[in-house]
Design a protein around this motif. Sequence first.
Motif, PDB file in Angstrom:
ATOM      1  N   ALA A 156      -5.042   8.320   9.043  1.00 42.57           N
ATOM      2  CA  ALA A 156      -5.668   9.275   9.956  1.00 42.57           C
ATOM      3  C   ALA A 156      -6.989   9.777   9.374  1.00 42.57           C
ATOM      4  CB  ALA A 156      -4.724  10.440  10.224  1.00 42.57           C
ATOM      5  N   ASN A 157      -7.791  10.435  10.213  1.00 42.00           N
ATOM      6  CA  ASN A 157      -9.078  10.953   9.745  1.00 42.00           C
ATOM      7  C   ASN A 157      -8.898  11.997   8.648  1.00 42.00           C
ATOM      8  OD1 ASN A 157     -10.532   9.387  11.615  1.00 42.00           O
ATOM      9  ND2 ASN A 157     -10.097  10.880  13.219  1.00 42.00           N
ATOM     10  N   ASP A 158      -7.946  12.899   8.850  1.00 47.30           N
ATOM     11  CA  ASP A 158      -7.553  13.862   7.828  1.00 47.30           C
ATOM     12  C   ASP A 158      -6.089  13.564   7.522  1.00 47.30           C
ATOM     13  OD1 ASP A 158      -7.059  15.926   6.143  1.00 47.30           O
ATOM     14  OD2 ASP A 158      -7.495  17.526   7.566  1.00 47.30           O
ATOM     15  N   GLN A 159      -5.811  13.129   6.310  1.00 47.47           N
ATOM     16  CA  GLN A 159      -4.510  12.533   6.010  1.00 47.47           C
ATOM     17  C   GLN A 159      -3.375  13.530   5.845  1.00 47.47           C
ATOM     18  OE1 GLN A 159      -5.931  10.461   2.555  1.00 47.47           O
ATOM     19  NE2 GLN A 159      -6.051   8.542   3.666  1.00 47.47           N
ATOM     20  N   GLY A 160      -3.690  14.819   5.943  1.00 47.41           N
ATOM     21  CA  GLY A 160      -2.620  15.801   5.846  1.00 47.41           C
ATOM     22  C   GLY A 160      -2.114  15.977   4.424  1.00 47.41           C
ATOM     23  N   GLU A 161      -0.908  16.499   4.295  1.00 51.64           N
ATOM     24  CA  GLU A 161      -0.321  16.797   2.991  1.00 51.64           C
ATOM     25  C   GLU A 161      -0.256  15.543   2.128  1.00 51.64           C
ATOM     26  OE1 GLU A 161       3.656  19.024   1.146  1.00 51.64           O
ATOM     27  OE2 GLU A 161       3.568  18.435   3.263  1.00 51.64           O
ATOM     28  N   ARG A 162      -0.538  15.733   0.833  1.00 49.96           N
ATOM     29  CA  ARG A 162      -0.572  14.619  -0.114  1.00 49.96           C
ATOM     30  C   ARG A 162       0.718  14.566  -0.924  1.00 49.96           C
ATOM     31  NH1 ARG A 162      -4.948  15.781  -3.981  1.00 49.96           N
ATOM     32  NH2 ARG A 162      -4.645  13.625  -4.612  1.00 49.96           N
ATOM     33  N   PHE A 163       1.218  13.341  -1.144  1.00 49.11           N
ATOM     34  CA  PHE A 163       2.444  13.132  -1.907  1.00 49.11           C
ATOM     35  C   PHE A 163       2.210  12.326  -3.176  1.00 49.11           C
ATOM     36  CE2 PHE A 163       4.144  13.066   2.633  1.00 49.11           C
ATOM     37  CZ  PHE A 163       4.303  14.438   2.662  1.00 49.11           C
ATOM     38  N   ALA A 164       0.957  12.118  -3.560  1.00 49.71           N
ATOM     39  CA  ALA A 164       0.644  11.361  -4.769  1.00 49.71           C
ATOM     40  C   ALA A 164      -0.564  11.987  -5.443  1.00 49.71           C
ATOM     41  CB  ALA A 164       0.372   9.898  -4.437  1.00 49.71           C
ATOM     42  N   GLY A 165      -0.514  12.142  -6.770  1.00 47.84           N
ATOM     43  CA  GLY A 165      -1.639  12.732  -7.488  1.00 47.84           C
ATOM     44  C   GLY A 165      -1.370  12.849  -8.970  1.00 47.84           C
ATOM     45  N   ILE A 166      -2.391  13.311  -9.693  1.00 47.13           N
ATOM     46  CA  ILE A 166      -2.358  13.379 -11.153  1.00 47.13           C
ATOM     47  C   ILE A 166      -2.142  14.816 -11.605  1.00 47.13           C
ATOM     48  CG2 ILE A 166      -3.681  12.979 -13.271  1.00 47.13           C
ATOM     49  CD1 ILE A 166      -5.250  10.833 -11.661  1.00 47.13           C
ATOM     50  N   ILE A 167      -1.194  15.006 -12.526  1.00 47.83           N
ATOM     51  CA  ILE A 167      -0.951  16.300 -13.163  1.00 47.83           C
ATOM     52  C   ILE A 167      -0.838  16.072 -14.662  1.00 47.83           C
ATOM     53  CG2 ILE A 167       0.578  18.301 -13.362  1.00 47.83           C
ATOM     54  CD1 ILE A 167       1.573  17.746 -10.564  1.00 47.83           C
ATOM     55  N   ASP A 168      -1.720  16.714 -15.438  1.00 46.15           N
ATOM     56  CA  ASP A 168      -1.667  16.647 -16.909  1.00 46.15           C
ATOM     57  C   ASP A 168      -1.557  15.216 -17.423  1.00 46.15           C
ATOM     58  OD1 ASP A 168      -1.760  19.440 -17.006  1.00 46.15           O
ATOM     59  OD2 ASP A 168       0.419  19.623 -16.956  1.00 46.15           O
ATOM     60  N   GLY A 169      -2.377  14.334 -16.870  1.00 43.18           N
ATOM     61  CA  GLY A 169      -2.435  12.969 -17.371  1.00 43.18           C
ATOM     62  C   GLY A 169      -1.342  12.052 -16.873  1.00 43.18           C
ATOM     63  N   VAL A 170      -0.501  12.532 -15.974  1.00 46.97           N
ATOM     64  CA  VAL A 170       0.569  11.714 -15.413  1.00 46.97           C
ATOM     65  C   VAL A 170       0.341  11.576 -13.913  1.00 46.97           C
ATOM     66  CG1 VAL A 170       3.057  11.474 -15.049  1.00 46.97           C
ATOM     67  CG2 VAL A 170       2.195  12.461 -17.186  1.00 46.97           C
ATOM     68  N   PHE A 171       0.418  10.349 -13.415  1.00 42.94           N
ATOM     69  CA  PHE A 171       0.261  10.072 -11.993  1.00 42.94           C
ATOM     70  C   PHE A 171       1.645   9.990 -11.343  1.00 42.94           C
ATOM     71  CE2 PHE A 171      -0.018   6.660  -8.659  1.00 42.94           C
ATOM     72  CZ  PHE A 171      -0.610   7.453  -7.699  1.00 42.94           C
ATOM     73  N   TYR A 172       1.874  10.865 -10.377  1.00 44.91           N
ATOM     74  CA  TYR A 172       3.135  10.901  -9.644  1.00 44.91           C
ATOM     75  C   TYR A 172       2.906  10.334  -8.242  1.00 44.91           C
ATOM     76  CZ  TYR A 172       4.605  14.122 -13.326  1.00 44.91           C
ATOM     77  OH  TYR A 172       4.894  14.695 -14.542  1.00 44.91           O
ATOM     78  N   TYR A 173       3.842   9.529  -7.790  1.00 45.32           N
ATOM     79  CA  TYR A 173       3.749   8.985  -6.443  1.00 45.32           C
ATOM     80  C   TYR A 173       5.155   8.735  -5.911  1.00 45.32           C
ATOM     81  CZ  TYR A 173       4.770   4.358  -8.482  1.00 45.32           C
ATOM     82  OH  TYR A 173       5.354   3.299  -9.128  1.00 45.32           O
ATOM     83  N   ARG A 174       5.224   8.433  -4.605  1.00 45.87           N
ATOM     84  CA  ARG A 174       6.500   8.136  -3.974  1.00 45.87           C
ATOM     85  C   ARG A 174       6.417   6.786  -3.268  1.00 45.87           C
ATOM     86  NH1 ARG A 174       7.571  13.898  -0.813  1.00 45.87           N
ATOM     87  NH2 ARG A 174       6.589  15.221  -2.392  1.00 45.87           N
ATOM     88  N   HIS A 175       7.534   6.086  -3.239  1.00 47.23           N
ATOM     89  CA  HIS A 175       7.581   4.862  -2.449  1.00 47.23           C
ATOM     90  C   HIS A 175       8.956   4.749  -1.798  1.00 47.23           C
ATOM     91  CE1 HIS A 175       9.952   2.199  -5.307  1.00 47.23           C
ATOM     92  NE2 HIS A 175       9.650   3.219  -6.075  1.00 47.23           N
ATOM     93  N   ARG A 176       8.995   4.109  -0.660  1.00 45.08           N
ATOM     94  CA  ARG A 176      10.243   3.942   0.066  1.00 45.08           C
ATOM     95  C   ARG A 176      11.036   2.809  -0.568  1.00 45.08           C
ATOM     96  NH1 ARG A 176       9.945   6.889   4.897  1.00 45.08           N
ATOM     97  NH2 ARG A 176       7.830   7.573   5.377  1.00 45.08           N
ATOM     98  N   VAL A 177      12.310   3.080  -0.838  1.00 43.98           N
ATOM     99  CA  VAL A 177      13.145   2.091  -1.513  1.00 43.98           C
ATOM    100  C   VAL A 177      14.147   1.434  -0.572  1.00 43.98           C
ATOM    101  CG1 VAL A 177      12.899   3.067  -3.810  1.00 43.98           C
ATOM    102  CG2 VAL A 177      14.666   3.979  -2.289  1.00 43.98           C
ATOM    103  N   LYS A 178      14.612   2.169   0.435  1.00 40.81           N
ATOM    104  CA  LYS A 178      15.567   1.608   1.385  1.00 40.81           C
ATOM    105  C   LYS A 178      15.535   2.455   2.643  1.00 40.81           C
ATOM    106  CE  LYS A 178      20.373   0.124   1.904  1.00 40.81           C
ATOM    107  NZ  LYS A 178      21.730   0.091   1.263  1.00 40.81           N
TER     108      LYS A 178
END
Length: 382
Positions: free
Chosen positions: A213-235
Amino acid sequence: MKAFTRLLPALIVACLTSPAAFAASFDCSKARTLVETAICTTPSLSAKDDLLNEHYRPLQHLKIFRELERQWLREVRNRCTAVPCIEEAYDQQISRLTPVPANPQAETPALKPAQDQQPYLQIEDAAWQRFALASFPQVKGVDYAQVVDVATLDGVLNVVIFVGEHLDQTIRSPGNSYERRYFGSLYEYSDARPGLHPIVRDIRFSGWNKIGANDQGERFAGIIDGVFYYRHRVKGEAEQSMAYTLGSKAEPQPSTQLFSAESGSKRFSKARIANDLNVENYHLRLYYPYEYDSNAYDQVMDKNDKGWSLVNPVWNETRPVLYFDNSGDFACVWRVDLQNKTLEKIVPEHEAISAVPVDVLGHEAVVYLEGDKLMFAIAPGQ
């Protein structure tokens, strides 16, 4: 060349009267160009050359600064034909490589709406330096690429990008809104090493609430204190949170920590974007905090201009500045300065997308994507 022709006799005299050339960052016995000869025979230039070398030496292992140095030598210093020009060139580059302290919040000028709600001054040729940092792999059928997040760790720029293929589309009611999901790969760029490192390949990435979308809304992936957190669908609809330590090249590990942040149009915002860019994204209106009249706002661009289509709005964390891509007739990357009331085209290429701000020694810069390349642009020196 006339100015340097007048300079040449003085340089010859200096060389004859002073066999020992002044100190320089290169071997003066091998000086071949008139610029190099001027540096070796002019004490003030030699001192500036030494000072610049002191600033550059601890940074030369980083690609950004190697590219800035190459551009400066090729396009600025080596085009000079007189000593004053060379001195000015050195002053500019020394300033570029000198860390800029952050302004205390108390010294930041108060933001006010523009008078009479006039559109911002539009600048078409903002002189930002631009160059490529890395190329990402071409993916058959790729129709989506995005900068996910950036961070500077111990002075080194780190960028995470996602490259994916369109997987499916879900229509939701009410409002007939939709969510696109993408099947693809995450890559890490570190300015201290060449190329891109694949963090993980072939996942169903869940990085934003409204992917595509043009404005992607809430974010579920990003960097905190040198660690990159993300989510992926598993099933099915189930998701797993993962963590990757930047620079480690290790396999991402399952994590109990979930990353969640506001959209780019809200995070670090200095004013409220009044319109919904996913519905009305043909112009930009900014409202200010409560101390102003509720009807006081900035109409950033002329409402009669029909070539705007705002995408990926993101605020600068340390400045009252908003960036966005434009996929309309004015396609490229734009910068909205709330303090100076300017709308600047900082990247003119029409393929440029996904601009994300980053500070480099305190200087304003952005990373973005263009075609299959991760790009970098830095604001003109002050």
